[in-house]
Design a protein around this motif. Structure first.
Motif, PDB file in Angstrom:
ATOM      1  N   GLY A  44       0.849  -1.196   0.000  1.00 32.22           N
ATOM      2  CA  GLY A  44       0.000   0.000   0.000  1.00 32.22           C
ATOM      3  C   GLY A  44       0.877   1.236   0.000  1.00 32.22           C
ATOM      4  N   LYS A  45       0.248   2.378  -0.067  1.00 29.18           N
ATOM      5  CA  LYS A  45       1.013   3.635  -0.083  1.00 29.18           C
ATOM      6  C   LYS A  45       1.628   3.958   1.272  1.00 29.18           C
ATOM      7  CE  LYS A  45      -2.675   5.808  -1.725  1.00 29.18           C
ATOM      8  NZ  LYS A  45      -3.516   4.669  -2.186  1.00 29.18           N
ATOM      9  N   ARG A  48      -0.952   6.540   6.027  1.00 31.29           N
ATOM     10  CA  ARG A  48      -1.263   6.856   7.423  1.00 31.29           C
ATOM     11  C   ARG A  48      -0.029   6.795   8.314  1.00 31.29           C
ATOM     12  NH1 ARG A  48      -4.430   5.001   4.096  1.00 31.29           N
ATOM     13  NH2 ARG A  48      -6.593   5.644   3.888  1.00 31.29           N
ATOM     14  N   GLU A  75      -1.076   1.183  10.161  1.00 30.87           N
ATOM     15  CA  GLU A  75      -1.144   0.450   8.898  1.00 30.87           C
ATOM     16  C   GLU A  75      -1.862  -0.888   9.087  1.00 30.87           C
ATOM     17  OE1 GLU A  75      -0.503   1.800   6.070  1.00 30.87           O
ATOM     18  OE2 GLU A  75      -0.833   0.028   4.828  1.00 30.87           O
ATOM     19  N   HIS A  78      -5.550  -0.013   9.232  1.00 24.59           N
ATOM     20  CA  HIS A  78      -5.994   0.346   7.885  1.00 24.59           C
ATOM     21  C   HIS A  78      -6.129  -0.907   7.007  1.00 24.59           C
ATOM     22  CE1 HIS A  78      -6.243   2.193   3.985  1.00 24.59           C
ATOM     23  NE2 HIS A  78      -5.040   1.773   3.634  1.00 24.59           N
ATOM     24  N   LEU A  82      -9.425  -2.577   5.065  1.00 23.49           N
ATOM     25  CA  LEU A  82      -9.515  -2.890   3.629  1.00 23.49           C
ATOM     26  C   LEU A  82      -9.967  -4.327   3.412  1.00 23.49           C
ATOM     27  CD1 LEU A  82      -6.228  -1.220   2.274  1.00 23.49           C
ATOM     28  CD2 LEU A  82      -8.534  -0.242   2.377  1.00 23.49           C
ATOM     29  N   ARG A  96      -7.186  -5.876  -4.768  1.00 27.46           N
ATOM     30  CA  ARG A  96      -6.730  -4.888  -3.786  1.00 27.46           C
ATOM     31  C   ARG A  96      -5.217  -4.841  -3.835  1.00 27.46           C
ATOM     32  NH1 ARG A  96      -8.586  -0.689  -1.143  1.00 27.46           N
ATOM     33  NH2 ARG A  96     -10.529  -1.792  -0.717  1.00 27.46           N
ATOM     34  N   ARG A  97      -4.671  -3.667  -3.922  1.00 28.18           N
ATOM     35  CA  ARG A  97      -3.219  -3.494  -3.955  1.00 28.18           C
ATOM     36  C   ARG A  97      -2.613  -4.368  -5.062  1.00 28.18           C
ATOM     37  NH1 ARG A  97      -2.127  -3.020   2.698  1.00 28.18           N
ATOM     38  NH2 ARG A  97      -2.603  -0.801   2.768  1.00 28.18           N
ATOM     39  N   THR A 184     -13.126   7.368   6.500  1.00 30.73           N
ATOM     40  CA  THR A 184     -11.744   7.535   6.047  1.00 30.73           C
ATOM     41  C   THR A 184     -11.031   8.661   6.792  1.00 30.73           C
ATOM     42  OG1 THR A 184     -12.313   6.706   3.877  1.00 30.73           O
ATOM     43  CG2 THR A 184     -10.341   8.070   4.009  1.00 30.73           C
ATOM     44  N   PHE A 220      -9.082  13.027   0.985  1.00 26.99           N
ATOM     45  CA  PHE A 220      -8.548  11.744   0.536  1.00 26.99           C
ATOM     46  C   PHE A 220      -9.660  10.844  -0.001  1.00 26.99           C
ATOM     47  CE2 PHE A 220      -6.967   7.442   0.784  1.00 26.99           C
ATOM     48  CZ  PHE A 220      -5.683   7.570   0.294  1.00 26.99           C
ATOM     49  N   GLN A 221     -10.804  10.833   0.701  1.00 22.50           N
ATOM     50  CA  GLN A 221     -11.906   9.970   0.247  1.00 22.50           C
ATOM     51  C   GLN A 221     -12.603  10.574  -0.980  1.00 22.50           C
ATOM     52  OE1 GLN A 221     -12.730   6.766   1.367  1.00 22.50           O
ATOM     53  NE2 GLN A 221     -14.095   6.772  -0.397  1.00 22.50           N
ATOM     54  N   ASP A 224     -10.535   9.476  -3.700  1.00 28.20           N
ATOM     55  CA  ASP A 224     -10.759   8.033  -3.904  1.00 28.20           C
ATOM     56  C   ASP A 224     -12.028   7.811  -4.733  1.00 28.20           C
ATOM     57  OD1 ASP A 224     -10.048   5.123  -2.812  1.00 28.20           O
ATOM     58  OD2 ASP A 224     -12.220   5.347  -2.635  1.00 28.20           O
ATOM     59  N   LYS A 238      -6.837  -1.593  -7.923  1.00 23.68           N
ATOM     60  CA  LYS A 238      -8.188  -2.060  -7.574  1.00 23.68           C
ATOM     61  C   LYS A 238      -9.124  -1.737  -8.729  1.00 23.68           C
ATOM     62  CE  LYS A 238      -9.120   2.060  -4.668  1.00 23.68           C
ATOM     63  NZ  LYS A 238      -9.338   2.581  -3.314  1.00 23.68           N
ATOM     64  N   ARG A 295      -2.880  12.662  -6.724  1.00 21.75           N
ATOM     65  CA  ARG A 295      -2.488  11.252  -6.798  1.00 21.75           C
ATOM     66  C   ARG A 295      -3.305  10.505  -7.858  1.00 21.75           C
ATOM     67  NH1 ARG A 295      -5.609   7.706  -3.277  1.00 21.75           N
ATOM     68  NH2 ARG A 295      -7.455   8.792  -2.580  1.00 21.75           N
TER      69      ARG A 295
HETATM   70  C1  IPE Z   1      -8.000   3.005   0.373  1.00 21.93           C
HETATM   71  O1  IPE Z   1      -6.944   3.558   1.090  1.00 21.93           O
HETATM   72  C2  IPE Z   1      -9.243   3.028   1.156  1.00 21.93           C
HETATM   73  C3  IPE Z   1      -9.683   4.344   1.561  1.00 21.93           C
HETATM   74  C4  IPE Z   1      -9.800   4.686   2.790  1.00 21.93           C
HETATM   75  C5  IPE Z   1     -10.080   5.319   0.551  1.00 21.93           C
HETATM   76  P1  IPE Z   1      -5.537   3.821   0.394  1.00 21.93           P
HETATM   77  O2  IPE Z   1      -5.751   4.484  -0.925  1.00 21.93           O
HETATM   78  O3  IPE Z   1      -4.658   4.522   1.365  1.00 21.93           O
HETATM   79  O4  IPE Z   1      -5.021   2.347   0.118  1.00 21.93           O
HETATM   80  P2  IPE Z   1      -3.552   1.723   0.159  1.00 21.93           P
HETATM   81  O5  IPE Z   1      -3.192   1.589   1.610  1.00 21.93           O
HETATM   82  O6  IPE Z   1      -2.624   2.618  -0.574  1.00 21.93           O
HETATM   83  O7  IPE Z   1      -3.722   0.382  -0.487  1.00 21.93           O
END
Ligand code: IPE
Ligand code: IPE
Ligand code: MG
Ligand code: MG
Ligand code: MG
Length: 297
Positions: A44-45, A48, A75, A78, A82, A96-97, A184, A220-221, A224, A238, A295
């Motif tokens: 993941g990125k 957090r 992490e 988080h 997910l 995912r990822r 989020t 951030f959301q 997303d 994803k 991003r």
């Molecule tokens: C995805 O989080 C889920 C949300 C809260 C929007 P991230 O975009 O930070 O996901 P990773 O950790 O990089 O996979």
């Protein structure tokens, strides 16, 4: 000149090494640990944990062992969120990822349990101490409380509940903002405040970082949601179009792409404004705020 990509790479490496030390392959034949490791190390990125480290830096703190453990705990929480978010009973997502989701790679029961175990491990890590380590117990306790409140019914889990019960039903922009700030925003805000507390920030600094965290968390959301409409699934790791397929309440669905982008940009401006009294030590936080709206993954 500050180079954000190099900065993020370096911090990501630090977090990944620390995460490896905590769990990875200590129990190679254990299916539960295998599933936990699978999702945690899928790549993941690490936003957090990085935010926690950067907030500690911003108030003049350091990346002590205690700070790094707290970052790893975030992490884990988080990643658990997910794994559960992707389950058939929730968003039912296959990727995912960049990898099959935990319930597809393993099975649903294992994915549920891997999530549960990552959540509880996070609090084990948060409350632990190395031998001979002089950690700040009072702040450690504060941070455990901040992170548990942000993760639970009044934060992330509560926001996920709002997401589920309003699925397919129109909601007001106020409710949508509340939902995003809980599902989020809460954990992102908690990451920033926890870094500030562990870094020894004063009340005034913590207050401003709280505003910063609140704004970037919602932004951030929103981004997303936008990426779910127009992002490249190969970059995101994803599936795109997942929200529309499930009639999710999102900013693009409520107000369209342009207004959503405008809203995210305003949130980032407020985040930057909240940092105006900080000096160079907050430069990473400023650049991370801008990175959040630009991003692609
Ligand atoms: C995805 O989080 C889920 C949300 C809260 C929007 P991230 O975009 O930070 O996901 P990773 O950790 O990089 O996979
Ligand atoms: C999830 O939001 C937020 C969490 C708390 C996990 P989404 O459902 O939009 O996240 P993605 O798009 O699946 O990563
Ligand atoms: Mg979801
Ligand atoms: Mg989802
Ligand atoms: Mg999404």
């Amino acid at each position: 000149m500050f180079n954000l990509n190099a900065y993020l790479d370096e911090k990501r490496r630090l977090i990944n090494n620390a995460l490896n030390g905590i769990l990875i392959l200590k129990y190679p034949d254990n299916r539960l640990v295998e599933a936990m490791n699978y999702s945690l190390s899928a790549g993941g990125k690490r936003l957090r944990p990085i935010l926690l480290l950067s907030a500690a830096d911003a108030v003049g703190g350091q990346s002590t062992a205690q700070v790094i453990r707290a970052a790893c705990a975030l992490e884990m929480i988080h990643t658990y969120s997910l794994i559960h978010d992707d389950l058939p009973a929730m968003d039912n997502d296959p990727l995912r990822r960049g990898k099959p989701t935990c319930h597809i790679q393993f099975d649903e029961a294992t994915a549920i349990l891997a999530g549960d175990a990552l959540l509880t491990l996070a609090f084990d890590v948060l409350s632990s101490q190395e031998a001979n380590e002089k950690s700040d117990i009072e702040n450690q306790l504060k941070v455990i409380r901040i992170i548990s409140q942000a993760s639970g019914y009044n934060g992330m889990v509560g926001g996920q509940m709002l997401d589920m019960i309003h699925q397919g039903k129109p909601i007001s922009s106020e409710k949508l903002k509340e939902m995003h700030s809980m599902k989020t925003g809460a954990l992102i805000r908690a990451s920033v405040i926890s870094g500030a507390v562990l870094g020894g920030g004063n009340q005034n600094q913590i207050q401003h970082l709280n505003l910063y965290g609140q704004s970037i968390g919602i932004a951030f959301q929103v981004i997303d949601d936008i990426l779910d409409v127009e992002g490249d699934p190969k970059l995101m790791g994803k599936v795109a179009g997942s929200d529309a397929a499930k009639n999710k309440n999102t900013y693009p669905a409520l107000m369209g792409l342009d207004s959503s982008k405008q809203f995210a940009a305003e949130l980032i401006q407020s985040a930057l404004q909240a940092l105006k009294d900080f000096g160079r030590s907050a430069q990473p936080l400023r650049e991370i705020a801008v990175y959040i709206i630009n991003r692609k993954k």
